[in-house]
Design a protein around this motif. Structure first.
Motif, PDB file in Angstrom:
ATOM      1  N   GLY A 177     -18.963  -0.634  -0.506  1.00 25.28           N
ATOM      2  CA  GLY A 177     -19.140  -2.077  -0.609  1.00 25.28           C
ATOM      3  C   GLY A 177     -18.153  -2.763  -1.532  1.00 25.28           C
ATOM      4  N   ARG A 178     -17.371  -2.008  -2.270  1.00 23.59           N
ATOM      5  CA  ARG A 178     -16.408  -2.578  -3.220  1.00 23.59           C
ATOM      6  C   ARG A 178     -15.011  -2.619  -2.619  1.00 23.59           C
ATOM      7  N   LYS A 179     -14.213  -3.581  -3.093  1.00 27.94           N
ATOM      8  CA  LYS A 179     -12.828  -3.719  -2.666  1.00 27.94           C
ATOM      9  C   LYS A 179     -11.907  -3.206  -3.749  1.00 27.94           C
ATOM     10  N   GLY A 180     -10.746  -2.749  -3.326  1.00 28.73           N
ATOM     11  CA  GLY A 180      -9.710  -2.331  -4.251  1.00 28.73           C
ATOM     12  C   GLY A 180      -8.350  -2.659  -3.665  1.00 28.73           C
ATOM     13  N   GLU A 181      -7.349  -2.625  -4.504  1.00 28.66           N
ATOM     14  CA  GLU A 181      -5.982  -2.849  -4.048  1.00 28.66           C
ATOM     15  C   GLU A 181      -5.204  -1.554  -4.212  1.00 28.66           C
ATOM     16  N   ILE A 182      -4.541  -1.141  -3.153  1.00 30.43           N
ATOM     17  CA  ILE A 182      -3.759   0.089  -3.198  1.00 30.43           C
ATOM     18  C   ILE A 182      -2.567  -0.125  -4.127  1.00 30.43           C
ATOM     19  N   THR A 183      -2.416   0.788  -5.095  1.00 31.95           N
ATOM     20  CA  THR A 183      -1.300   0.667  -6.033  1.00 31.95           C
ATOM     21  C   THR A 183      -0.232   1.728  -5.821  1.00 31.95           C
ATOM     22  N   GLU A 184      -0.651   2.912  -5.363  1.00 33.72           N
ATOM     23  CA  GLU A 184       0.317   4.000  -5.214  1.00 33.72           C
ATOM     24  C   GLU A 184      -0.213   5.080  -4.280  1.00 33.72           C
ATOM     25  N   LEU A 185       0.706   5.727  -3.582  1.00 32.71           N
ATOM     26  CA  LEU A 185       0.388   6.917  -2.792  1.00 32.71           C
ATOM     27  C   LEU A 185       1.064   8.096  -3.469  1.00 32.71           C
ATOM     28  N   THR A 186       0.305   9.136  -3.757  1.00 30.45           N
ATOM     29  CA  THR A 186       0.887  10.319  -4.387  1.00 30.45           C
ATOM     30  C   THR A 186       1.230  11.394  -3.369  1.00 30.45           C
ATOM     31  N   ALA A 187       0.949  11.123  -2.093  1.00 30.41           N
ATOM     32  CA  ALA A 187       1.271  12.072  -1.014  1.00 30.41           C
ATOM     33  C   ALA A 187       2.784  12.150  -0.843  1.00 30.41           C
ATOM     34  N   ARG A 188       3.244  13.242  -0.285  1.00 25.70           N
ATOM     35  CA  ARG A 188       4.673  13.455  -0.036  1.00 25.70           C
ATOM     36  C   ARG A 188       4.874  13.867   1.419  1.00 25.70           C
ATOM     37  N   GLY A 189       6.081  13.689   1.891  1.00 28.36           N
ATOM     38  CA  GLY A 189       6.463  14.170   3.214  1.00 28.36           C
ATOM     39  C   GLY A 189       5.700  13.518   4.351  1.00 28.36           C
ATOM     40  N   GLY A 190       5.327  14.347   5.329  1.00 26.98           N
ATOM     41  CA  GLY A 190       4.647  13.876   6.528  1.00 26.98           C
ATOM     42  C   GLY A 190       3.301  13.246   6.243  1.00 26.98           C
ATOM     43  N   GLN A 191       2.616  13.753   5.236  1.00 31.11           N
ATOM     44  CA  GLN A 191       1.311  13.196   4.891  1.00 31.11           C
ATOM     45  C   GLN A 191       1.467  11.764   4.361  1.00 31.11           C
ATOM     46  N   ARG A 192       2.488  11.536   3.561  1.00 28.56           N
ATOM     47  CA  ARG A 192       2.766  10.180   3.056  1.00 28.56           C
ATOM     48  C   ARG A 192       3.097   9.248   4.222  1.00 28.56           C
ATOM     49  N   ARG A 193       3.932   9.716   5.128  1.00 31.33           N
ATOM     50  CA  ARG A 193       4.325   8.912   6.286  1.00 31.33           C
ATOM     51  C   ARG A 193       3.100   8.518   7.110  1.00 31.33           C
ATOM     52  N   ARG A 194       2.172   9.462   7.308  1.00 35.97           N
ATOM     53  CA  ARG A 194       0.959   9.185   8.085  1.00 35.97           C
ATOM     54  C   ARG A 194       0.117   8.106   7.408  1.00 35.97           C
ATOM     55  N   LEU A 195      -0.085   8.212   6.106  1.00 37.99           N
ATOM     56  CA  LEU A 195      -0.882   7.216   5.383  1.00 37.99           C
ATOM     57  C   LEU A 195      -0.221   5.842   5.452  1.00 37.99           C
ATOM     58  N   LEU A 196       1.092   5.790   5.319  1.00 35.39           N
ATOM     59  CA  LEU A 196       1.808   4.520   5.438  1.00 35.39           C
ATOM     60  C   LEU A 196       1.673   3.947   6.849  1.00 35.39           C
ATOM     61  N   ASP A 197       1.772   4.811   7.861  1.00 38.70           N
ATOM     62  CA  ASP A 197       1.628   4.370   9.251  1.00 38.70           C
ATOM     63  C   ASP A 197       0.229   3.822   9.531  1.00 38.70           C
ATOM     64  N   LEU A 198      -0.784   4.335   8.835  1.00 37.95           N
ATOM     65  CA  LEU A 198      -2.158   3.846   8.997  1.00 37.95           C
ATOM     66  C   LEU A 198      -2.378   2.513   8.278  1.00 37.95           C
TER      67      LEU A 198
END
Length: 72
Positions: free
Chosen positions: A9-30
């Protein structure tokens, strides 16, 4: 804090992704891009995955993915 710890029920603002490589790309694509607002909507009965509202879309993300996203 990590997206995993965002209460339902709470909102937040994304500040950083600590993922690397393909996993980072997938999260950005989502759409998990720094500066984007994300809302925790509900948990599955087993507790994983959790549904999040981001950019008008509901995404179900597992804990292993949300541990890689920092929010404020």
């Amino acid at each position: 804090m990590l997206l995993t710890t965002l209460p339902i029920g709470r909102k937040g603002e994304i500040t950083e992704l600590t993922a690397r490589g393909g996993q980072r790309r997938r999260l950005l694509d989502l759409g998990l891009i720094p500066g984007t607002t994300i809302t925790a909507k509900r948990k599955s009965p087993s507790g994983d995955p959790t549904a999040y509202l981001i950019r008008g879309t509901i995404l179900a993300l597992r804990k292993e993915e949300t541990d890689l996203v920092e929010v404020i």
